[in-house]
Design a protein around this motif. Structure first.
Motif, short mmCIF file in Angstrom:
data_model
loop_
_atom_site.label_atom_id
_atom_site.label_comp_id
_atom_site.label_asym_id
_atom_site.label_seq_id
_atom_site.Cartn_x
_atom_site.Cartn_y
_atom_site.Cartn_z
N GLU A 33 49.15 -1.04 22.94
CA GLU A 33 48.78 -1.47 24.29
C GLU A 33 49.92 -2.22 24.98
OE1 GLU A 33 44.98 -3.40 24.68
OE2 GLU A 33 44.22 -2.45 22.86
N ASP A 34 50.58 -3.07 24.26
CA ASP A 34 51.63 -3.92 24.83
C ASP A 34 52.97 -3.17 24.82
OD1 ASP A 34 53.25 -5.89 25.74
OD2 ASP A 34 52.86 -7.30 24.11
N LYS A 35 53.57 -2.97 25.97
CA LYS A 35 54.85 -2.27 26.07
C LYS A 35 55.96 -3.03 25.34
CE LYS A 35 53.96 -0.02 30.53
NZ LYS A 35 54.42 0.11 31.94
N GLU A 36 55.91 -4.35 25.43
CA GLU A 36 56.97 -5.15 24.82
C GLU A 36 56.91 -5.10 23.30
OE1 GLU A 36 56.78 -9.04 26.43
OE2 GLU A 36 57.52 -8.43 28.43
#
Length: 238
Positions: free
Chosen positions: A212-215
């Motif tokens: 979910e988190d791009k980073e």
């Protein structure tokens, strides 16, 4: 008249039930075999036939004993053997479940084995229609629902992570633990042996992941690049 006697005989009835149980269990196994799961056609067929056989034993195996004794002194319950099958089949299901890091695989196959045992018991009891309906439901759920991607409900992204590592130095299980520590779920794994690099044998791991988190994927790449045995880390660019 002779045909009626044959079709009404216990041997004929038991044979037909065993064949039907084998066919229904095998149908479920074909779907699992098609998707290359640990328990496939033969496993599901055997579980269904074995369950049916035990159910037949419960119904027909003790009739001679009962007829030779006072029925009032015998506590006979055919469902006892069925209960033992349902609880005892768990060891087979457990054998199909694989745990890699925080990811668990094989639960669906374990569930299908458990259901197939129920199908075999149902056929053994002579309840053909419920067994057939259950088989159809199981096959449709495994085949059709497996093609539906529910990731869009969670707004999850997918991509490949390619890792080139030194063979025997960085176990795949350790790499998966690192990936999952960043809340990235590994959905598929492919491996390919690479040519020698500086006299070292290399392996390429292709991890198909959801996140979910791009980073998180960037932090993961940085983390893996610091591993002395990981020689290359690159993403599929999506």
């Amino acid at each position: 008249m002779e045909w009626e006697v044959i079709t009404n005989s216990e041997t004929f009835i038991m044979t037909i039930r065993l064949i039907i149980a084998a066919a229904l269990g095998g149908l479920v196994g074909v779907e699992r075999e098609f998707h290359q799961h640990p328990a496939g056609f033969r496993t599901h067929l055997l579980v269904s036939v074995g369950s049916c056989l035990i159910m037949l034993l419960a119904f027909y195996g003790f009739q001679n004993y009962i007829s030779g004794h006072n029925p009032e002194t015998i506590n006979f319950d055919p469902s006892r053997l069925a209960a033992y099958v349902v609880s005892g089949i768990g060891f087979l299901g457990a054998g199909t479940i694989l745990v890699q890091g925080y990811t668990v695989r094989g639960l669906t196959t374990a569930a299908s084995i458990w259901v197939v045992a129920g199908i075999g018991l149902t056929v053994g009891a002579g309840m053909y229609l419920p067994a057939i309906i259950t088989t159809i439901i199981v096959i449709l759920s495994l085949f059709l629902l497996g093609k539906i991607d529910f990731g869009f409900l969670m707004k999850r992204k997918k991509r490949f992570i390619y890792l080139v590592v030194e063979e025997g130095k960085s176990p795949l299980s350790n790499l998966i633990k690192v990936v999952e520590s960043y809340s990235i779920e590994v959905k598929g794994i492919k491996t390919e042996k690479q040519k020698l690099f500086n006299d070292k044998s290399m392996i390429e791991y292709r991890l198909y992941v959801e996140y979910e988190d791009k980073e998180a994927i960037i932090y993961l790449a940085d983390h893996l690049n610091k591993d002395e045995f990981v020689h290359q880390v690159y993403l599929d660019g999506k």
